[in-house]
Design a protein around this motif. Structure first.
Motif, mmCIF file in Angstrom:
data_model
loop_
_atom_site.group_PDB
_atom_site.id
_atom_site.type_symbol
_atom_site.label_atom_id
_atom_site.label_comp_id
_atom_site.label_asym_id
_atom_site.label_seq_id
_atom_site.Cartn_x
_atom_site.Cartn_y
_atom_site.Cartn_z
ATOM 1 N N ILE A 209 0.693 -1.139 0.029
ATOM 2 C CA ILE A 209 -0.097 -0.253 0.051
ATOM 3 C C ILE A 209 0.800 1.419 0.013
ATOM 4 C CG2 ILE A 209 -1.618 1.336 1.475
ATOM 5 C CD1 ILE A 209 -3.046 -1.237 1.821
ATOM 6 N N SER A 210 2.019 1.276 0.736
ATOM 7 C CA SER A 210 2.895 2.421 0.830
ATOM 8 C C SER A 210 3.524 2.671 -0.772
ATOM 9 C CB SER A 210 4.000 2.374 1.532
ATOM 10 O OG SER A 210 3.726 1.939 2.761
ATOM 11 N N LEU A 215 4.897 6.410 -0.960
ATOM 12 C CA LEU A 215 5.826 7.042 -0.047
ATOM 13 C C LEU A 215 7.237 7.070 -0.273
ATOM 14 C CD1 LEU A 215 4.246 5.828 3.381
ATOM 15 C CD2 LEU A 215 4.505 8.013 2.673
ATOM 16 N N MET A 216 7.740 7.764 0.727
ATOM 17 C CA MET A 216 9.314 8.284 0.529
ATOM 18 C C MET A 216 10.073 7.207 -0.381
ATOM 19 S SD MET A 216 12.552 8.107 1.861
ATOM 20 C CE MET A 216 11.987 7.655 3.527
ATOM 21 N N PRO A 217 10.634 6.076 0.006
ATOM 22 C CA PRO A 217 11.429 5.490 -0.906
ATOM 23 C C PRO A 217 10.976 4.814 -2.239
ATOM 24 C CG PRO A 217 11.298 4.155 1.135
ATOM 25 C CD PRO A 217 10.202 5.272 1.107
ATOM 26 N N LEU A 250 -7.099 3.339 1.052
ATOM 27 C CA LEU A 250 -6.976 2.038 1.185
ATOM 28 C C LEU A 250 -5.880 2.258 2.608
ATOM 29 C CD1 LEU A 250 -6.207 -0.235 -1.630
ATOM 30 C CD2 LEU A 250 -8.026 -0.329 -0.250
ATOM 31 N N PHE A 251 -4.925 3.041 2.631
ATOM 32 C CA PHE A 251 -4.097 3.099 3.498
ATOM 33 C C PHE A 251 -4.901 3.294 4.887
ATOM 34 C CE2 PHE A 251 -1.472 5.712 6.633
ATOM 35 C CZ PHE A 251 -0.593 4.812 6.682
ATOM 36 N N LEU A 517 14.436 -3.435 -5.477
ATOM 37 C CA LEU A 517 15.304 -3.662 -4.384
ATOM 38 C C LEU A 517 14.717 -2.583 -3.114
ATOM 39 C CD1 LEU A 517 18.192 -4.530 -3.037
ATOM 40 C CD2 LEU A 517 19.218 -2.638 -3.972
ATOM 41 N N VAL A 518 14.377 -1.491 -3.580
ATOM 42 C CA VAL A 518 13.821 -0.675 -2.555
ATOM 43 C C VAL A 518 12.627 -1.198 -1.985
ATOM 44 C CG1 VAL A 518 12.717 1.569 -2.340
ATOM 45 C CG2 VAL A 518 14.846 1.430 -3.719
ATOM 46 N N ILE A 519 11.620 -1.774 -2.866
ATOM 47 C CA ILE A 519 10.579 -2.586 -2.141
ATOM 48 C C ILE A 519 11.010 -3.526 -1.038
ATOM 49 C CG2 ILE A 519 8.416 -3.879 -2.631
ATOM 50 C CD1 ILE A 519 8.303 -2.856 -5.234
ATOM 51 N N THR A 520 11.967 -4.341 -1.440
ATOM 52 C CA THR A 520 12.296 -5.406 -0.627
ATOM 53 C C THR A 520 12.853 -4.573 0.577
ATOM 54 O OG1 THR A 520 12.872 -6.442 -2.603
ATOM 55 C CG2 THR A 520 13.571 -7.587 -0.337
ATOM 56 N N LEU A 521 13.679 -3.670 0.695
ATOM 57 C CA LEU A 521 14.271 -3.074 1.853
ATOM 58 C C LEU A 521 13.416 -2.447 2.609
ATOM 59 C CD1 LEU A 521 17.521 -1.260 0.243
ATOM 60 C CD2 LEU A 521 17.395 -3.439 1.647
ATOM 61 N N PHE A 522 12.308 -1.833 2.017
ATOM 62 C CA PHE A 522 11.254 -1.452 2.937
ATOM 63 C C PHE A 522 10.582 -2.381 3.662
ATOM 64 C CE2 PHE A 522 6.997 0.422 3.282
ATOM 65 C CZ PHE A 522 7.238 1.436 3.789
#
Lengths: 537, 111
Positions: A209-210, A215-217, A250-251, A517-522
Motif C-alpha cells: 500500500i505504501s 511514500l518516500m522510498p 486503502l491506507f 530492491l527498494v521495495i524489498t528493503l522497505f
C-alpha cells in the motif's frame, strides 16, 4: 438501489458504447456521466440521513460472501470520482484523440475505482486493483510513443509486484484470522493474544500500500506514470488527481483494520514529512512541466499522509479535505498543462513564455489552481493546510509544514513564470479555441476558490463534522503565506534559476531493479521496526 | 523434517522470485520471476489451511468428518486467471518494447 450498480453501470455502458457510432455516442457518454453523478449523490444522501449501508452480495451471512460497504468517506470519494470523470468526459469531447477505445477504457476505469472505494473485501480489492493496473498501463501507452511504452511496462510490472506482496500478506492474514472482510478481520484481531503473529502480514500488506501511496522510498514509479510525455492529459489528470488517492484511502482502511493490535502512526507521520520534502526538492529540479506537476503530487501526498497520521481530529479531517482539494487543483493543472503543451509544442518550463497573452482563459484557470495548491488565503488549499498545521501545533512539524509550503511556492513560482513574458514562439500553432475545454478548466479552477470560501459548510455537509476556523490564527497564517511567497520568489530569482544543482537532481532516477530492491528493503525495514515496536511475547 | 511443508517452501519460492526481480536485468526474466512469485502465493494459500484427512465440502458430509476450507481454492482460481491475464499483457508490452528499443535490458531501456 443496490450498491453494485454503481460499479457495474459504467462497465456495462462502456460495452454498450462500443456498438454505437462515435458521433452520437460521445454525447451520450456525457449524459451518462451526469447520471452517474446523480446516482452517487443519491446514495450519498441516503447514507447521510440513514447511516452506513452494507450489502452482502448473494445474501450470504456477514463476513462470508463479498460485501460492499458505503459509509460517508467511501461515498465522498465516489462522488469525487464521478465529478472528475464528468469533467474529463467534457474536456475530451472535442479533442482529436478521442476514440471508442479511450472512452471504453475510461468508463471501465471509473467502475473499477468506484469498486475499490466501495468494496469491503480485501481479495476483491486485490482483483479490482490488478485489473485497473492493466487498464492504466494501456492508457499510459495510448499514443504508442516509445517513451510511453517504457513507462507503461514499468508501471505495470512494478504494480503487479506490489500487489503480489499484498496477496501474500493477505494469505498469511487469512491463515491467522480466517476471514478476508475488513470488518471481519478487525473483529478477529481483537481476539488475538500475541500481536507478533501479525508482523509478517502487516509488513507485506503495508509495503504494497505504501507503494500505491508513493511514500518516500517507493515513489520512483509515480512521476513516470503520471508525467509520461505522450499520455492524454485527461489520463494524467485522473491518475494524479484521483487514482493515487485510492492508495491513500486503502491506507486509511488498512490502518483502521489493524488498529486493535498495531499502531504505526508515528512512523508514517515522519515518512509523510520526508516524502513531502523530497517531493518538492525533486519537483523544483524538473524542467519538464508534466514531470514538475507529477513530483509535486508526491509532495502533496506526503502532506496528506502527515495529516491523516496525526492524532488530532482536525488534522485528520484536514488530510481528507486535502485529498479532495488536491484532486481539483492537480487535475486542473494537468489539463491546462496539456493545452499549453499542445500550443507551444515543448514541455520545457524555461522555453514556454507569454502564455498570458496567448491563452488568457487557460492562464486564469492555471492561476486559480496554483493559488489553490500553494495555499493562498481564501483558496481551498489554505484551509486544509491550516487544519493540518493546527494538528501539528507546538511541535517541530509546524515548521516542517512551513518548509514544505515554501518548497511548493518555489516550485509553482517556477511554473507560473511561464505565464509572463512575450517570447516569440518558433512554430506558432493555432490557438486553442475550444470553448468546452476552456470552460471545463475554468470551472474546475473556480471550484478551488469555492472550496476555500465555503470550506466549513462543505466539510460539515460531506462529513458531518464541524470545524471552526479561528480568524486570528488564520490571518496569521495568511501573513506567513505572503512572507513565504516573497521568500519563494527571491529564492527562485536569485538561486534556483542559476544554480546547477537542479540539473544534477534531475538525473536521479531508479531503474526497475532498483525499485524492486527498494521495495524489498522497505519490507525488511517494516519487519524489523515491528519487531522492536511490538511487545515481546 | 517438519519444517519442509507447503508454507515454508512458498515463502522461500516467493523470495527467490524477488531475488530474480532485483538481480536480473532482462525484462523476460522479470516476467518469469513474477510468475514464480504468483506460484508461490498460490502454493501458500492452498497449503496454508490444509487439515490432513479432511473431506471436500460437497454433497453429503459424514457427521464426524473434518471439512476442508473451500475459500482458498476459490480465491486461487481467480488469482490463476488474473495471473495468466497479467502475464499475457506484460508479454505483449514486452514485444512492443523490444520492437521499439531493440533490447531487453532494463538499464539500456532507461537510457
Amino acid at each position: 438501489m443496490n450498491l453494485y450498480w454503481l460499479i457495474l453501470l459504467p462497465i456495462l455502458f462502456g460495452a454498450l458504447y462500443y456498438l454505437l457510432p462515435v458521433r452520437i455516442s460521445k454525447y451520450i457518454s456525457v449524459v451518462f456521466q451526469v447520471i452517474m453523478v446523480a446516482l452517487a449523490f443519491d446514495v450519498f444522501y441516503h447514507v447521510k440521513n440513514y447511516g452506513q449501508l452494507i450489502h452482502n452480495i448473494g445474501n450470504w451471512p456477514d463476513y462470508i460472501g463479498i460485501a460492499l460497504r458505503a459509509d460517508e468517506l467511501a461515498l465522498v470519494m465516489v462522488l469525487l470520482t464521478t465529478v472528475l470523470f464528468l469533467g474529463m468526459g467534457l474536456y475530451q469531447l472535442k479533442s482529436n484523440y478521442i476514440d471508442k477505445l479511450l472512452v471504453f477504457l475510461t468508463l471501465v476505469l471509473e467502475g473499477l475505482i468506484i469498486g475499490i472505494f466501495l468494496s469491503n473485501d480485501l481479495f476483491n480489492i486485490f482483483v479490482l486493483i490488478e485489473v485497473s493496473t492493466v487498464i492504466i498501463s494501456i492508457l499510459i501507452m495510448f499514443k504508442k510513443d516509445s517513451q510511453a511504452i517504457y513507462d507503461g511496462i514499468l508501471y505495470l510490472l512494478i504494480n503487479v509486484v506490489s500487489m503480489l506482496f499484498f496477496l501474500m500478506g493477505l494469505g498469511i492474514l487469512y491463515k491467522t484470522v480466517g476471514v478476508v472482510d475488513f470488518y471481519g478481520v478487525e473483529k478477529g484481531l481483537h481476539n488475538i493474544d500475541n500481536a507478533r503473529v501479525l508482523i509478517l502480514p502487516y509488513a507485506f500488506i503495508i509495503t504494497s500500500i505504501s507503494l500505491k501511496v508513493a511514500l518516500m522510498p517507493l515513489f520512483s514509479w509515480l512521476p513516470k506514470a503520471h508525467g509520461t510525455p505522450s499520455a492524454p492529459s485527461t489520463i494524467s489528470a485522473i491518475l494524479s488527481g484521483l487514482y493515487v488517492k485510492s492508495g491513500v484511502y486503502l491506507f486509511i482502511r488498512v490502518q483502521t483494520m489493524f488498529s486493535p493490535q498495531i499502531d504505526t502512526k508515528e512512523l508514517f507521520y515522519i515518512m509523510g514529512f520526508m516524502t513531502a520534502v523530497i517531493g518538492f526538492i525533486l519537483a523544483m529540479a524538473q524542467k519538464d512541466i508534466k514531470l514538475l506537476l507529477a513530483y509535486s503530487t508526491v509532495s502533496q501526498i506526503g502532506l496528506i499522509m502527515m495529516g491523516i497520521n496525526m492524532n488530532s481530529p482536525q488534522a485528520q479531517m484536514g488530510g481528507i479535505y486535502h485529498i479532495i482539494n488536491h484532486a481539483f487543483f492537480k487535475s486542473t493543472l494537468f489539463l491546462t498543462a496539456g493545452m499549453i503543451i499542445d500550443v507551444y509544442n515543448t514541455r520545457n518550463v524555461y522555453e514556454i513564455r507569454g502564455v498570458w497573452k496567448r491563452m488568457p482563459y487557460v492562464s486564469v484557470a492555471t492561476i486559480l489552481a496554483v493559488l489553490g495548491i500553494v495555499g493562498a488565503p481564501f483558496f481551498n488549499g489554505s484551509i486544509s493546510k491550516y487544519w493540518i498545521a493546527y494538528g501539528a501545533k507546538d511541535s517541530w512539524a509546524e515548521y516542517g509544514i512551513m518548509l514544505v509550503n515554501l518548497g511548493t511556492v518555489i516550485t509553482f513560482v517556477k511554473y507560473t513564470a511561464m505565464l509572463t513574458g512575450f517570447k516569440k514562439v518558433k512554430q506558432a500553432k493555432k490557438e486553442n479555441t475550444d470553448i468546452l475545454q476552456n470552460s471545463v478548466v475554468i470551472i474546475m479552477g473556480g471550484l478551488c476558490f469555492i472550496g476555500g470560501l465555503f470550506s466549513e459548510f462543505i466539510v460539515e455537509y460531506l462529513f458531518g463534522t464541524e470545524l471552526m476556523i479561528d480568524t486570528v490564527s488564520y490571518a496569521l497564517k495568511s501573513m506567513a503565506f505572503i512572507l513565504t511567497l516573497i521568500i519563494g520568489i527571491v529564492i527562485f530569482k536569485f538561486w534556483l534559476k542559476k544554480s546547477s544543482i537542479p540539473s544534477k537532481l534531475n538525473r536521479f532516477e531508479l531503474s526497475f531493479n532498483g525499485i524492486c530492491l527498494v521495495i524489498t528493503l522497505f519490507f525488511v525495514f517494516m519487519v524489523v521496526y515491528l519487531d522492536f515496536q511490538l511487545p515481546k511475547g | 523434517m517438519d519444517y519442509i511443508n507447503g508454507e515454508t517452501i512458498a515463502i522461500v519460492l516467493f523470495f527467490i522470485g524477488v531475488w530474480g526481480l532485483i538481480a536480473r536485468r532482462n525484462v523476460m526474466k522479470t516476467i518469469i520471476s513474477i510468475g514464480i512469485m504468483q506460484t508461490a502465493v498460490i502454493l501458500y494459500y492452498i497449503s496454508g489451511n490444509y487439515i490432513p484427512e479432511s473431506v471436500p465440502p460437497i454433497e453429503e458430509i459424514p457427521v464426524d468428518a473434518v471439512v476442508a476450507d473451500p475459500l482458498p481454492q476459490a480465491l486461487m482460481i481467480t488469482e490463476i486467471v488474473i495471473g495468466a491475464g497479467i502475464t499475457a499483457a506484460s508479454l505483449v508490452m514486452f514485444i512492443h518494447v523490444y520492437h521499439k528499443y531493440g533490447t531487453s535490458n532494463w538499464l539500456k531501456l532507461k537510457k
